[in-house]
Design a protein around this motif. Structure first.
Motif, short mmCIF file in Angstrom:
data_model
loop_
_atom_site.label_atom_id
_atom_site.label_comp_id
_atom_site.label_asym_id
_atom_site.label_seq_id
_atom_site.Cartn_x
_atom_site.Cartn_y
_atom_site.Cartn_z
N LEU A 73 -30.91 -48.74 -30.19
CA LEU A 73 -31.73 -47.62 -30.65
C LEU A 73 -32.79 -47.25 -29.62
O LEU A 73 -33.04 -46.08 -29.35
N THR A 74 -33.40 -48.28 -29.04
CA THR A 74 -34.45 -48.03 -28.06
C THR A 74 -33.92 -47.30 -26.84
O THR A 74 -34.47 -46.29 -26.40
N TRP A 75 -32.82 -47.80 -26.30
CA TRP A 75 -32.27 -47.19 -25.09
C TRP A 75 -31.61 -45.84 -25.35
O TRP A 75 -31.37 -45.08 -24.42
N THR A 76 -31.33 -45.55 -26.61
CA THR A 76 -30.76 -44.24 -26.93
C THR A 76 -31.86 -43.19 -27.11
O THR A 76 -31.77 -42.08 -26.58
N PHE A 77 -32.92 -43.56 -27.85
CA PHE A 77 -33.96 -42.58 -28.15
C PHE A 77 -35.03 -42.49 -27.08
O PHE A 77 -35.68 -41.45 -26.93
N VAL A 137 -34.69 -39.59 -24.49
CA VAL A 137 -34.92 -38.30 -25.12
C VAL A 137 -36.41 -38.10 -25.38
O VAL A 137 -36.98 -37.04 -25.11
N ALA A 138 -37.08 -39.16 -25.87
CA ALA A 138 -38.51 -39.06 -26.14
C ALA A 138 -39.30 -38.82 -24.86
O ALA A 138 -40.23 -38.00 -24.83
N VAL A 139 -38.95 -39.53 -23.80
CA VAL A 139 -39.64 -39.35 -22.52
C VAL A 139 -39.46 -37.93 -22.01
O VAL A 139 -40.40 -37.29 -21.52
N LEU A 176 -42.44 -35.19 -21.35
CA LEU A 176 -42.63 -34.56 -20.05
C LEU A 176 -42.63 -33.04 -20.16
O LEU A 176 -43.45 -32.35 -19.53
N VAL A 177 -41.71 -32.50 -20.96
CA VAL A 177 -41.66 -31.04 -21.13
C VAL A 177 -42.93 -30.54 -21.79
O VAL A 177 -43.51 -29.52 -21.38
N VAL A 178 -43.40 -31.25 -22.81
CA VAL A 178 -44.63 -30.84 -23.49
C VAL A 178 -45.80 -30.85 -22.52
O VAL A 178 -46.62 -29.91 -22.48
N VAL A 179 -45.92 -31.89 -21.72
CA VAL A 179 -47.02 -31.98 -20.76
C VAL A 179 -46.96 -30.85 -19.75
O VAL A 179 -47.98 -30.21 -19.43
N LEU A 180 -45.76 -30.57 -19.24
CA LEU A 180 -45.62 -29.48 -18.27
C LEU A 180 -45.97 -28.14 -18.88
O LEU A 180 -46.62 -27.30 -18.25
N LEU A 230 -30.94 -33.81 -30.11
CA LEU A 230 -30.62 -34.51 -31.36
C LEU A 230 -29.12 -34.57 -31.60
O LEU A 230 -28.63 -35.52 -32.21
N ARG A 231 -28.41 -33.55 -31.13
CA ARG A 231 -26.95 -33.62 -31.24
C ARG A 231 -26.36 -34.63 -30.28
O ARG A 231 -25.29 -35.20 -30.53
N LEU A 232 -27.06 -34.86 -29.18
CA LEU A 232 -26.57 -35.80 -28.18
C LEU A 232 -26.87 -37.25 -28.55
O LEU A 232 -26.11 -38.15 -28.17
#
Length: 450
Positions: free
Chosen positions: A23-27, A30-32, A36-40, A361-363
């Motif tokens: 779960l950690t390596w999957t999400f 995506v979270a990172v 990054l997009v939000v910060v940019l 989320l689909r990925l």
């Protein structure tokens, strides 16, 4: 040699927290990516409005400086600090805006002073008030500026908008520096006193020098007249930054009917000019402040005439155009400025985040399924290798090594935690391990029977 080869095939034991790791390596990626997009977006596309901005105004006690002071009071209500810088006038204000080393965000600039300067990087928030050019002269009967040739004319101090405009108008009438006409660098009260004393023959007054009191005082002096710009329409055609203004009879003194007849004047407007990176929220606040300060009727303007979206020397900004058409947005009308800014930026972020999250989320399920199944399917490579080598003329010692390898695989499976949704693949793998073990055992029995 064979033993060494199969020892290298031993699998790393799965940690009991394998599901959590999946779960950690999957999400996590995506979270990172979303962060990054939000910060940019926050830093580049929709930054927070600055808490402090700077305006270049005018000389001490001038209308420019007083106007900037009123803006400062109004912006302070919304938590914005407006620093007001004194200056020599419109020309210095404009040069400060154009100089990247000057920390100036906006300025009050009179129309007509930008000639020859690269102003494409600047934008206007609108025209805010008139600064009419009023020409007083000694004598009577002057109706054109060209009639002042050869006389002494006070045209304003160096760096002032009055001087720049005076020189432009005189040059259009064939009067240029260095000729027979004496151009005196004084303005305002000093120039008016020189006119009364006879030290100059005409004066160009503008802005703070064109109050009702000053004009009445000069008109009451015998031998001093006010120039009627009968060619005002021609001036406004030749110089688009000029407007025609009429002083109707009696507007200065009704009891004495001063002036006795309509006087035509010409006037540039003062624009609130800013650098192109001014925050949209601050643009709205500044125009709102200008409406409060300049929206009242006056001697030269109607109620609500200013601020005006009619820009002369500079392009009107897109934010100002939007504000003049539809006013403040719903958020800024209903919420305090700081809260509206936060909500506005939050809503702005929802669009790129939603666009990013929907495919992400689909990925995620596909990535999670691939990771869980890969933890199961990676054992098949070892099984196939063991089975092929074990049945390919292997020795008893080698088959013993193969059985140890199968033990390692089973031990790894026993420690592995598999989600219920993938239990079928997990038990199929255990059956296949048993199948390979059975074939090895059968080969061992056949050899023992021989």
């Amino acid at each position: 040699m064979m033993r060494h080869r199969f020892q290298s095939m031993h699998l790393r034991r799965d940690h009991p927290a394998g599901v959590q790791s999946d779960l950690t390596w999957t999400f996590a990626p995506v979270a990172v990516l979303v962060v990054l997009v939000v910060v940019l977006v926050v830093w580049l596309a929709n930054p927070a409005p600055p808490k402090t901005i700077t305006i270049s105004a005018g000389p001490p006690n001038s209308s420019f400086l007083l106007t900037a002071g009123e803006y400062r009071k109004i912006l302070a209500r919304s938590g914005i600090t407006l620093k007001v810088l004194e200056s020599d006038g419109s020309l210095q204000n404009l040069r400060r805006l154009l100089d990247p080393n000057e920390h100036v965000d906006l300025a009050l600039v009179q129309g007509g002073v930008s000639q020859g300067l690269p102003t494409s990087s600047l934008m206007s928030l609108g025209s805010v008030f008139y600064v009419p050019i009023v020409v007083f002269y000694r004598g009577t009967g002057v109706t054109r500026l060209s009639q002042l040739a050869g006389r002494r004319i006070a045209i304003g101090r160096e760096g002032s908008g009055t001087r720049v405009l005076s020189l432009t108008l005189l040059e259009a009438n064939g009067i240029a520096p260095g000729g027979d006409t004496t151009l005196v660098p004084t303005e305002g009260v000093q120039a008016a006193k020189q006119l009364v004393a006879g030290d100059v023959d005409a004066v160009f007054l503008s802005g703070d020098s064109t109050t009702r009191a000053v004009m009445l005082r000069l008109l009451r002096v015998p031998g001093i007249s006010l120039l009627d710009f009968k060619e005002a329409s021609a001036y406004t055609r030749l110089f688009p930054y000029l407007d025609e203004i009429d002083l109707p009879p009696g507007v200065l003194d009704l009891a004495r009917t001063i002036p006795p007849e309509t006087i035509h004047l010409i006037s540039p407007t003062v624009e609130l000019v800013a650098r192109s990176n001014l925050h949209p929220a601050l643009s709205d606040l500044l125009i709102e402040a200008a409406q409060e300060v300049h929206g009242l009727p006056g001697l030269l303007q109607r109620a609500g005439q200013f601020p005006s979206p009619v820009a002369r020397d500079y392009r009107i900004s897109a934010d100002a155009t939007r504000y003049y058409k539809s006013g403040k947005s719903f958020l800024y009308r209903t919420l305090p400025f700081w809260l509206a800014s936060v909500v506005d930026r939050t809503l702005f972020l929802l669009v790129p985040v939603a666009v990013l999250l929907l495919p992400a989320l689909r990925l995620v399920p596909a990535l999670y399924q691939w990771r869980v199944r890969s933890r199961i399917y990676r054992h098949y490579g070892s099984l196939i290798a063991i089975e092929r080598r074990a049945l390919n003329h292997s020795t008893a010692e080698e088959r013993k090594a193969f059985m140890a390898e199968l033990d390692h695989i089973e031990e790894s499976l026993n420690r592995q935690r598999t989600p219920l949704a993938y239990a079928d693949a997990f038990y199929v793998l255990r059956e296949h391990v048993g199948f390979v073990r059975g074939r090895l055992s059968e080969a061992v029995r056949r050899e023992s029977g021989q």
